[in-house]
Structures are given as structure tokens and as C-alpha cells.
Design a protein around this motif. Structure first.
Motif, PDB file in Angstrom:
ATOM      1  N   SER A  14       0.830  -1.198   0.000  1.00 60.43           N
ATOM      2  CA  SER A  14       0.000   0.000   0.000  1.00 60.43           C
ATOM      3  C   SER A  14       0.866   1.249   0.000  1.00 60.43           C
ATOM      4  N   PRO A  15       0.533   2.218  -0.866  1.00 64.39           N
ATOM      5  CA  PRO A  15       1.259   3.475  -0.844  1.00 64.39           C
ATOM      6  C   PRO A  15       0.890   4.327   0.376  1.00 64.39           C
ATOM      7  N   CYS A  16      -0.120   3.896   1.132  1.00 58.85           N
ATOM      8  CA  CYS A  16      -0.597   4.669   2.279  1.00 58.85           C
ATOM      9  C   CYS A  16       0.022   4.240   3.603  1.00 58.85           C
ATOM     10  N   LEU A  17       0.940   3.309   3.557  1.00 60.58           N
ATOM     11  CA  LEU A  17       1.596   2.834   4.771  1.00 60.58           C
ATOM     12  C   LEU A  17       3.054   3.277   4.785  1.00 60.58           C
ATOM     13  N   PRO A  18       3.616   3.484   5.973  1.00 62.09           N
ATOM     14  CA  PRO A  18       5.029   3.857   6.042  1.00 62.09           C
ATOM     15  C   PRO A  18       5.894   2.786   5.373  1.00 62.09           C
ATOM     16  N   PRO A  19       6.939   3.194   4.674  1.00 60.56           N
ATOM     17  CA  PRO A  19       7.781   2.224   3.951  1.00 60.56           C
ATOM     18  C   PRO A  19       8.316   1.099   4.828  1.00 60.56           C
ATOM     19  N   GLU A  20       8.603   1.386   6.094  1.00 64.48           N
ATOM     20  CA  GLU A  20       9.184   0.353   6.970  1.00 64.48           C
ATOM     21  C   GLU A  20       8.133  -0.572   7.586  1.00 64.48           C
ATOM     22  N   PHE A  21       6.848  -0.284   7.375  1.00 64.20           N
ATOM     23  CA  PHE A  21       5.792  -1.067   8.013  1.00 64.20           C
ATOM     24  C   PHE A  21       5.569  -2.399   7.299  1.00 64.20           C
ATOM     25  N   GLN A  37       5.050   0.925   0.719  1.00 66.35           N
ATOM     26  CA  GLN A  37       5.804   0.984  -0.531  1.00 66.35           C
ATOM     27  C   GLN A  37       7.281   1.223  -0.247  1.00 66.35           C
ATOM     28  N   ARG A  38       8.066   1.234  -1.292  1.00 66.90           N
ATOM     29  CA  ARG A  38       9.509   1.465  -1.152  1.00 66.90           C
ATOM     30  C   ARG A  38       9.798   2.821  -0.525  1.00 66.90           C
ATOM     31  N   ALA A  39      10.845   2.884   0.268  1.00 60.92           N
ATOM     32  CA  ALA A  39      11.295   4.149   0.861  1.00 60.92           C
ATOM     33  C   ALA A  39      11.700   5.113  -0.247  1.00 60.92           C
ATOM     34  N   PRO A  42       7.063   9.448  -2.585  1.00 63.95           N
ATOM     35  CA  PRO A  42       6.238  10.399  -1.830  1.00 63.95           C
ATOM     36  C   PRO A  42       4.943   9.737  -1.337  1.00 63.95           C
ATOM     37  N   VAL A  43       4.891   9.406  -0.058  1.00 67.57           N
ATOM     38  CA  VAL A  43       3.773   8.653   0.498  1.00 67.57           C
ATOM     39  C   VAL A  43       2.462   9.416   0.369  1.00 67.57           C
ATOM     40  N   TYR A  44       2.445  10.699   0.736  1.00 70.37           N
ATOM     41  CA  TYR A  44       1.176  11.444   0.697  1.00 70.37           C
ATOM     42  C   TYR A  44       0.589  11.467  -0.707  1.00 70.37           C
ATOM     43  N   GLN A  45       1.379  11.864  -1.695  1.00 69.65           N
ATOM     44  CA  GLN A  45       0.859  11.988  -3.057  1.00 69.65           C
ATOM     45  C   GLN A  45       0.438  10.628  -3.615  1.00 69.65           C
ATOM     46  N   ALA A  46       1.220   9.586  -3.358  1.00 69.76           N
ATOM     47  CA  ALA A  46       0.873   8.246  -3.841  1.00 69.76           C
ATOM     48  C   ALA A  46      -0.414   7.760  -3.192  1.00 69.76           C
ATOM     49  N   ARG A 105       1.083  15.962   6.771  1.00 69.87           N
ATOM     50  CA  ARG A 105       2.138  15.848   7.799  1.00 69.87           C
ATOM     51  C   ARG A 105       2.383  14.385   8.176  1.00 69.87           C
ATOM     52  N   VAL A 106       1.306  13.648   8.454  1.00 64.77           N
ATOM     53  CA  VAL A 106       1.454  12.259   8.892  1.00 64.77           C
ATOM     54  C   VAL A 106       2.088  11.415   7.784  1.00 64.77           C
ATOM     55  N   CYS A 107       1.577  11.549   6.569  1.00 62.89           N
ATOM     56  CA  CYS A 107       2.080  10.735   5.460  1.00 62.89           C
ATOM     57  C   CYS A 107       3.522  11.075   5.096  1.00 62.89           C
ATOM     58  N   SER A 108       3.903  12.310   5.339  1.00 61.53           N
ATOM     59  CA  SER A 108       5.271  12.737   5.022  1.00 61.53           C
ATOM     60  C   SER A 108       6.256  12.382   6.128  1.00 61.53           C
TER      61      SER A 108
END
Length: 168
Positions: A14-21, A37-39, A42-46, A105-108
């Protein structure tokens, strides 16, 4: 996606989860693994793009949403409490733009959330509200109870509708 055989497994990215999760759970004899997704992406935009795609053409804008007093409960309330925007016992008000800014903020990664799904929750709330016709400056009233009676998410629309009848 075809259903996996019993005892099988599925990996979801999921692009909505932190890369390390990475998390796992089992349901109906299927082991699910979900990860970010991969570190570096851009998590928010994805996440925003994905949520917009999921909700595209599935909602009808309510023209009265921009002008009516509107109460929000449950999921909206709980996420506002998580952000520290409203008091957990008293409730309060929040603007649609507050959800949008918090999602950014959270997604970034600017906030260290204890909950890996907070980015998804906030992006979903902000996109859903806008798709329903609530402009970013719209203020929502958040409550857990009305006259000491526990509320639910469906009550928000009903309550607003009943209030509009009283005004006529």
C-alpha cells in the motif's frame, strides 16, 4: 484478484503505509501480509492518488454540504482525537482543511504516528469529505454523544436533515 487457496498467503503493498511497516494477520485460513511501498517515494501523493482513484465516480456531491451545519461522529471523531485537535470527552470542531493538512504531515513522516494506518485514514477522510461536496474551509462539529446518548456515523446525516426541517 483471485482468492488464494485455503492455507495460502497474499502480500499487499500500500502506498498509504510507512515504507518500513509490515504487518500480518490471518483470516479464513489465509495469511495476509501488508507492507508499505519502497522508501523514498512520496507517500502522501501516492496515497492521495490511490484514494482518489478508488472513490472516483462513486459519490454524489451534496450541494447543501457547503452551507449546512454538519455533525460528524465515529471515525471522523476518533481521528481528530488522535491528532489532538479535539478533546476526547467534549468533542469540538474541525475544518476539512485540518484533515488535509494532518494527512500531509502524517504521510510525510513529520509526525511519528503510533498507528501505521493513520495516513490512510486521514487521506481517505479528506478525499471523501471533498468528494461529498464539503469545501476545505468547511467546519464540522464533532461529538461522541448528544444529550448523553452515544452517536454513530450514520447519525450525522440524519441529525443534520432533522435540524433542517426545524428551520423551515
Amino acid at each position: 484478484m483471485d482468492a488464494p487457496p485455503l492455507g495460502g498467503s497474499i502480500e499487499l503493498v500500500s502506498p498509504c503505509l510507512p515504507p518500513e511497516f509490515s504487518g500480518r494477520w490471518e483470516h479464513a485460513d489465509v495469511l495476509y501480509t501488508v507492507r508499505g511501498q519502497r522508501a523514498g517515494e512520496p507517500v502522501y501523493q501516492a496515497c492521495l492518488n490511490k484514494v482518489q482513484k478508488v472513490l472516483y465516480r462513486k459519490l454524489t456531491k451534496a450541494s447543501e454540504a457547503a452551507d449546512a451545519d454538519f455533525y460528524a461522529f465515529s471515525f471522523y471523531y476518533d481521528r481528530a482525537v488522535d491528532l489532538g485537535v479535539i478533546d476526547e470527552k467534549k468533542g469540538g470542531t474541525i475544518r476539512v482543511s485540518d484533515y488535509i493538512q494532518a494527512a500531509e504531515r502524517v504521510c510525510s513522516g513529520l509526525l511519528e504516528p503510533q498507528r501505521p494506518f493513520l495516513c490512510l485514514d486521514l487521506v481517505y477522510i479528506s478525499v471523501l469529505l471533498q468528494e461529498l461536496g464539503f469545501p476545505p474551509h468547511k467546519q464540522l462539529r464533532l461529538a461522541r454523544t448528544i444529550n448523553q446518548v452515544e452517536t454513530s456515523w450514520a447519525l450525522g446525516a440524519t441529525f443534520q436533515h432533522l435540524e433542517s426541517w426545524r428551520k423551515h
